[in-house]
Design a protein around this motif. Structure first.
Motif, PDB file in Angstrom:
ATOM      1  N   ILE A   1       0.841  -1.204   0.000  1.00 42.60           N
ATOM      2  CA  ILE A   1       0.000   0.000   0.000  1.00 42.60           C
ATOM      3  C   ILE A   1       0.873   1.249   0.000  1.00 42.60           C
ATOM      4  O   ILE A   1       0.626   2.199  -0.748  1.00 42.60           O
ATOM      5  CB  ILE A   1      -0.971  -0.007   1.197  1.00 42.60           C
ATOM      6  CG1 ILE A   1      -2.050  -1.083   0.979  1.00 42.60           C
ATOM      7  CG2 ILE A   1      -1.608   1.364   1.399  1.00 42.60           C
ATOM      8  CD1 ILE A   1      -2.931  -1.344   2.196  1.00 42.60           C
TER       9      ILE A   1
ATOM     10  N   LEU B   1      -7.920   1.558  -4.597  1.00 39.03           N
ATOM     11  CA  LEU B   1      -7.162   0.783  -3.612  1.00 39.03           C
ATOM     12  C   LEU B   1      -7.662   1.078  -2.201  1.00 39.03           C
ATOM     13  O   LEU B   1      -7.868   0.163  -1.397  1.00 39.03           O
ATOM     14  CB  LEU B   1      -5.668   1.093  -3.721  1.00 39.03           C
ATOM     15  CG  LEU B   1      -4.764   0.349  -2.754  1.00 39.03           C
ATOM     16  CD1 LEU B   1      -4.796  -1.147  -3.032  1.00 39.03           C
ATOM     17  CD2 LEU B   1      -3.342   0.877  -2.847  1.00 39.03           C
TER      18      LEU B   1
ATOM     19  N   CYS C   1      -9.371  -1.745   0.150  1.00 38.68           N
ATOM     20  CA  CYS C   1      -8.664  -2.090   1.391  1.00 38.68           C
ATOM     21  C   CYS C   1      -9.333  -1.506   2.634  1.00 38.68           C
ATOM     22  O   CYS C   1      -8.818  -1.648   3.747  1.00 38.68           O
ATOM     23  CB  CYS C   1      -7.211  -1.621   1.314  1.00 38.68           C
ATOM     24  SG  CYS C   1      -6.236  -2.565   0.135  1.00 38.68           S
TER      25      CYS C   1
END
Length: 192
Positions: free
Chosen positions: A62, A105, A109
């Motif tokens: 990440i 993302l 997540c």
């Protein structure tokens, strides 16, 4: 048969991060070590020799997604011989693609904010990006009613909000629409 030299720990960590990042867009934090190992072409145990846990690997992947390195490289590829509007559409397209990837993302997540970053390194990248953005506009500065910095601020604000599904109420703007609004406004040309 000649065997490849073994990877250093840092090389192995980087390879695992690179293999994990695309999986996060699809599976989020629920990605399994089995999927990561398959994508990296290694045994699952290799992951734990390089990282203390799957979460540590996921956090590293990440963090890499938020590094602006590829953004700067793509901005450097803008052809300065193009007309201003074409340069700006390309610039906004690059920024929008990055934002859509980052927002995607974060959504996958379950993130509500970007990860913590090294502030000094982040500031260096930010300055480099802003300098490049100003270079892209610079040749046409005399045609502008605002400074290149102000134009870019407006473009970046509109690009951010027009690329965020919730803020834009699922009506994302195209790079062409963003540039047109900022450069030409929304009044008809024959209206006073």
């Amino acid at each position: 048969m000649v065997r490849a030299a073994p990877m250093t720990l840092e090389e192995r960590r980087a390879a695992l991060v690179d293999a994990t990042l695309p999986l996060l867009y699809q599976h989020g934090r629920g990605v399994t070590t089995r999927l990561i190992a398959e994508a990296a072409g290694v045994a699952e145990g290799t992951i734990f020799r390089a990282f203390g846990s799957k979460d540590e690997l996921v956090d590293a992947a990440i963090a890499k997604a938020f590094e602006p390195g590829q953004l700067v490289t793509r901005l450097d590829d803008i052809d300065m011989s193009w007309p201003l509007e074409q340069r700006l559409v390309t610039l906004v397209s690059i920024l929008q693609q990055r934002l859509l990837a980052v927002f995607g993302l974060m959504r996958t997540c379950g993130m509500v904010a970007p990860p913590a970053v090294d502030e000094a390194a982040h500031e260096q990248w930010r300055r480099r990006v802003v300098a490049r953005l100003i270079e892209v506009v610079g040749p046409d500065e005399a045609r502008l009613s605002v400074s290149p910095g102000r134009l870019l601020h407006l473009l970046r604000l509109l690009t951010f909000s027009a690329s965020h599904r919730e803020i834009a109420e699922d009506q994302l703007l195209t790079p062409e629409e963003i540039v047109d609004v900022v450069l030409h406004g929304v009044l008809k040309k024959d209206c006073p």
